[in-house]
Design a protein around this motif. Structure first.
Motif, PDB file in Angstrom:
ATOM      1  N   ASP A 157       0.826  -1.218   0.000  1.00 21.59           N
ATOM      2  CA  ASP A 157       0.000   0.000   0.000  1.00 21.59           C
ATOM      3  C   ASP A 157       0.856   1.262   0.000  1.00 21.59           C
ATOM      4  OD1 ASP A 157      -2.539  -1.466   0.378  1.00 21.59           O
ATOM      5  OD2 ASP A 157      -1.713  -1.912   2.358  1.00 21.59           O
ATOM      6  N   LEU A 158       1.952   1.250   0.754  1.00 22.70           N
ATOM      7  CA  LEU A 158       2.880   2.380   0.825  1.00 22.70           C
ATOM      8  C   LEU A 158       4.290   1.811   0.802  1.00 22.70           C
ATOM      9  CD1 LEU A 158       3.346   5.433   1.145  1.00 22.70           C
ATOM     10  CD2 LEU A 158       3.304   5.088   3.629  1.00 22.70           C
ATOM     11  N   LEU A 159       4.935   1.884  -0.357  1.00 23.90           N
ATOM     12  CA  LEU A 159       6.229   1.241  -0.563  1.00 23.90           C
ATOM     13  C   LEU A 159       7.406   2.098  -0.126  1.00 23.90           C
ATOM     14  CD1 LEU A 159       7.742  -1.220  -1.734  1.00 23.90           C
ATOM     15  CD2 LEU A 159       7.627  -0.102  -3.984  1.00 23.90           C
ATOM     16  N   ARG A 160       7.235   3.401  -0.023  1.00 27.38           N
ATOM     17  CA  ARG A 160       8.362   4.302   0.173  1.00 27.38           C
ATOM     18  C   ARG A 160       9.251   3.940   1.370  1.00 27.38           C
ATOM     19  NH1 ARG A 160       8.101   9.076   1.373  1.00 27.38           N
ATOM     20  NH2 ARG A 160       9.837   9.818   0.097  1.00 27.38           N
ATOM     21  N   PRO A 161       8.689   3.611   2.533  1.00 27.29           N
ATOM     22  CA  PRO A 161       9.581   3.263   3.656  1.00 27.29           C
ATOM     23  C   PRO A 161      10.458   2.049   3.357  1.00 27.29           C
ATOM     24  CG  PRO A 161       7.398   3.821   4.467  1.00 27.29           C
ATOM     25  CD  PRO A 161       7.280   3.719   2.974  1.00 27.29           C
ATOM     26  N   GLY A 197       2.452   7.283  -3.201  1.00 27.23           N
ATOM     27  CA  GLY A 197       1.784   6.368  -2.296  1.00 27.23           C
ATOM     28  C   GLY A 197       1.011   5.354  -3.118  1.00 27.23           C
ATOM     29  N   PHE A 198      -0.219   5.721  -3.471  1.00 28.49           N
ATOM     30  CA  PHE A 198      -1.009   4.790  -4.265  1.00 28.49           C
ATOM     31  C   PHE A 198      -0.362   4.498  -5.613  1.00 28.49           C
ATOM     32  CE2 PHE A 198      -4.101   3.072  -7.061  1.00 28.49           C
ATOM     33  CZ  PHE A 198      -4.917   2.289  -6.260  1.00 28.49           C
ATOM     34  N   SER A 199       0.299   5.485  -6.198  1.00 27.94           N
ATOM     35  CA  SER A 199       0.853   5.272  -7.543  1.00 27.94           C
ATOM     36  C   SER A 199       1.923   4.185  -7.567  1.00 27.94           C
ATOM     37  CB  SER A 199       1.423   6.583  -8.108  1.00 27.94           C
ATOM     38  OG  SER A 199       2.535   7.026  -7.360  1.00 27.94           O
ATOM     39  N   MET A 200       2.515   3.859  -6.410  1.00 28.94           N
ATOM     40  CA  MET A 200       3.504   2.781  -6.328  1.00 28.94           C
ATOM     41  C   MET A 200       2.921   1.530  -5.663  1.00 28.94           C
ATOM     42  SD  MET A 200       6.940   4.929  -5.259  1.00 28.94           S
ATOM     43  CE  MET A 200       8.111   3.656  -5.718  1.00 28.94           C
ATOM     44  N   ALA A 201       1.629   1.539  -5.378  1.00 26.51           N
ATOM     45  CA  ALA A 201       1.001   0.400  -4.713  1.00 26.51           C
ATOM     46  C   ALA A 201       0.932  -0.797  -5.657  1.00 26.51           C
ATOM     47  CB  ALA A 201      -0.400   0.773  -4.233  1.00 26.51           C
ATOM     48  N   SER A 202       0.859  -1.985  -5.056  1.00 28.23           N
ATOM     49  CA  SER A 202       0.844  -3.222  -5.840  1.00 28.23           C
ATOM     50  C   SER A 202      -0.103  -4.230  -5.203  1.00 28.23           C
ATOM     51  CB  SER A 202       2.250  -3.817  -5.914  1.00 28.23           C
ATOM     52  OG  SER A 202       2.600  -4.426  -4.677  1.00 28.23           O
ATOM     53  N   TYR A 210       1.035  -7.211  -4.253  1.00 29.41           N
ATOM     54  CA  TYR A 210       1.923  -8.210  -3.654  1.00 29.41           C
ATOM     55  C   TYR A 210       1.215  -8.935  -2.504  1.00 29.41           C
ATOM     56  CZ  TYR A 210       6.217 -10.242  -1.736  1.00 29.41           C
ATOM     57  OH  TYR A 210       7.169 -11.113  -1.280  1.00 29.41           O
ATOM     58  N   ASN A 211       1.452 -10.214  -2.394  1.00 25.33           N
ATOM     59  CA  ASN A 211       0.751 -11.110  -1.463  1.00 25.33           C
ATOM     60  C   ASN A 211      -0.731 -11.218  -1.797  1.00 25.33           C
ATOM     61  OD1 ASN A 211       2.373 -11.086   1.837  1.00 25.33           O
ATOM     62  ND2 ASN A 211       3.190 -11.501  -0.190  1.00 25.33           N
ATOM     63  N   SER A 212      -1.067 -10.913  -3.071  1.00 21.55           N
ATOM     64  CA  SER A 212      -2.469 -10.940  -3.518  1.00 21.55           C
ATOM     65  C   SER A 212      -3.359 -10.106  -2.594  1.00 21.55           C
ATOM     66  CB  SER A 212      -2.986 -12.371  -3.635  1.00 21.55           C
ATOM     67  OG  SER A 212      -2.386 -13.024  -4.727  1.00 21.55           O
ATOM     68  N   ARG A 213      -2.882  -8.911  -2.297  1.00 20.88           N
ATOM     69  CA  ARG A 213      -3.645  -7.966  -1.481  1.00 20.88           C
ATOM     70  C   ARG A 213      -4.298  -6.924  -2.386  1.00 20.88           C
ATOM     71  NH1 ARG A 213      -2.829  -6.756   3.746  1.00 20.88           N
ATOM     72  NH2 ARG A 213      -2.537  -4.532   3.294  1.00 20.88           N
ATOM     73  N   PRO A 214      -5.608  -6.763  -2.297  1.00 20.10           N
ATOM     74  CA  PRO A 214      -6.277  -5.713  -3.081  1.00 20.10           C
ATOM     75  C   PRO A 214      -5.723  -4.337  -2.721  1.00 20.10           C
ATOM     76  CG  PRO A 214      -7.876  -7.245  -2.167  1.00 20.10           C
ATOM     77  CD  PRO A 214      -6.559  -7.551  -1.505  1.00 20.10           C
TER      78      PRO A 214
END
Length: 420
Positions: A312-316, A375-380, A382-386
């Motif tokens: 959801d938030l990859l930056r950290p 934030g959202f623009s880098m969301a994925s 991963y782990n099949s999470r919506p």
């Protein structure tokens, strides 16, 4: 920022209580303030007063259609780096004549799309790209307008992943290479050289790198004009930093201080100035709402487990980036040397690490601040999470501007072949 404030101990966005949004939409959810976006954009506009200029929003920072429509209606241009961003920008209402297309790896399809939309210009980053644009413009009977992206060889001191102006960066060409490309363009039929572009990186905390880089690039603008090229635009990039770490980041340059520092070079260029600000406009205009799922003590370590994660938030995880974390309701005590982590099966899944965090109970709401950019623009998934929902607030009214994904969205487009 004033747009995110407390009333009766409860965090609000432009008068809308964040607990009400969470109760209706669920968590994790990104919440954006229209007023904060507008104020940041107008601050940049005011800074450039007295110059012929256009502020182009870097779409990669936040590509939500509502965010883009807001900025297009304010008169902003768009800085794009993919065919998908071109599609989004046009759909959001940006005038194609205010769109600039950057990026080192534009495909043939993306170039053709840009030509078809009659965008303002392509920022060219290599001889091969230039030749490809000439060939495709010729095939399709178009005239391509280009700017040469120059790598001024300036170190910024930012994270290596967001530093783009040093000598070993994949971006741009040297000044000498730019001179050679300019000479070649004179022999082309379908490419018109109308600009010089430079961008040295993101989250830059000092003025000196900007001053040095823009001075060098401005000199090239003047040189190319003297050699007979109709240079009409000087794109100075973006990169103004925002204070994520309130205690340690200190005072960062304001747009006014930035423009004042480089104004002599901008005025000397004698052309229209473009800038491509994304983070400065969007970062502080958004936050990520998340709910505490569990509290965990492991030895001497305290963990707050939230329903928001690195997907959801990859930056950290990616940059070691700092985001302040606030309790949505109340301003209670702190838990020291704690980690705010998510459910993703990775040790790198954290939002805050080794920090003094709100001493939150299970089911409490937290706000991860300054998350409106990347934030959202880098969301994925991963782990099949919506991916999370997105909400826009304006004058106390709010609306979902992207629905939360469902499990069915995770497998959309996937096909199990008959031979399995």
């Amino acid at each position: 920022m004033d747009e995110f404030h407390r009333e009766g101990g409860v965090l609000h966005c432009e008068g809308a209580p964040l607990p009400d949004i969470a109760a209706s939409v669920g968590t994790p959810t990104y919440v954006y303030s229209y007023a904060a976006i507008e104020n940041a954009y107008l601050e940049l506009v005011d800074a450039f007063a007295g110059l012929d200029f256009m502020v182009c929003f870097a779409v990669k920072a936040n590509s939500n259609l509502a965010v883009l429509r807001s900025l297009a209606s304010m008169g902003a241009g768009a800085d794009i780096v993919s065919g998908g961003e071109l599609y989004r920008a046009v759909r959001a209402g940006f005038d194609p004549k205010k769109i600039v297309f950057a990026g080192v790896g534009k495909t043939e399809a993306e170039i053709v799309s840009g030509l078809g939309e009659r965008i303002l210009l392509f920022n060219v980053e290599s001889a091969s790209e230039l030749e490809n644009i000439e060939r495709l413009a010729n095939i399709h009977g178009k005239k391509a307008r280009v700017a040469l992206r120059v790598n001024p060889g300036v170190e910024t001191g930012t994270h290596e992943h967001i530093s783009t102006g040093h000598a070993e960066s994949k971006f741009g060409v040297t000044v000498e290479e730019a001179r050679g490309l300019a000479r070649r363009i004179k022999g082309f039929k379908c490419v018109e050289l109308i600009g010089v572009h430079q961008h040295i990186g993101s989250q830059i905390s000092k003025l000196e790198p900007h001053v040095e880089a823009i001075s060098r690039s401005s000199a090239l603008v003047s040189e190319l004009k003297e050699r007979g090229h109709d240079i009409r635009f000087f794109n100075i990039g973006g990169g103004l930093g925002v204070p994520y770490d309130y205690e340690n980041d200190g005072e960062l340059p304001t747009p006014a201080q930035f423009v004042d520092a480089v104004r002599p070079s901008l005025e000397a260029s004698g052309v229209k100035i473009l800038c491509e600000m994304g983070r400065y406009i969007a970062a502080r205009a958004g936050l990520l709402l998340t709910r505490v799922v569990y509290r965990k003590e492991s030895g001497v370590k305290s963990y707050i487990v939230s329903d928001a994660a690195m997907n959801d938030l990859l930056r950290p995880s990616l940059y070691g980036a700092h985001h302040e974390v606030a309790a949505v309701a109340g301003t209670g005590g702190k838990v020291s040397d704690a980690d705010l982590v998510g459910p993703v099966c990775e040790s790198g899944d954290f939002i805050a690490k080794g920090r003094d965090l709100p001493d939150s109970a299970e089911s409490d709401l937290l706000a991860v601040l300054d998350a409106g950019a990347y934030g959202f623009s880098m969301a994925s998934n991963y782990n099949s999470r919506p991916r999370p929902a997105e909400v826009m607030v304006r004058n106390g009214n709010w609306a979902v501007v992207r629905e939360r994904e469902h499990y069915s969205d995770l497998v959309k487009g996937e096909v199990v072949p008959a031979f399995l």
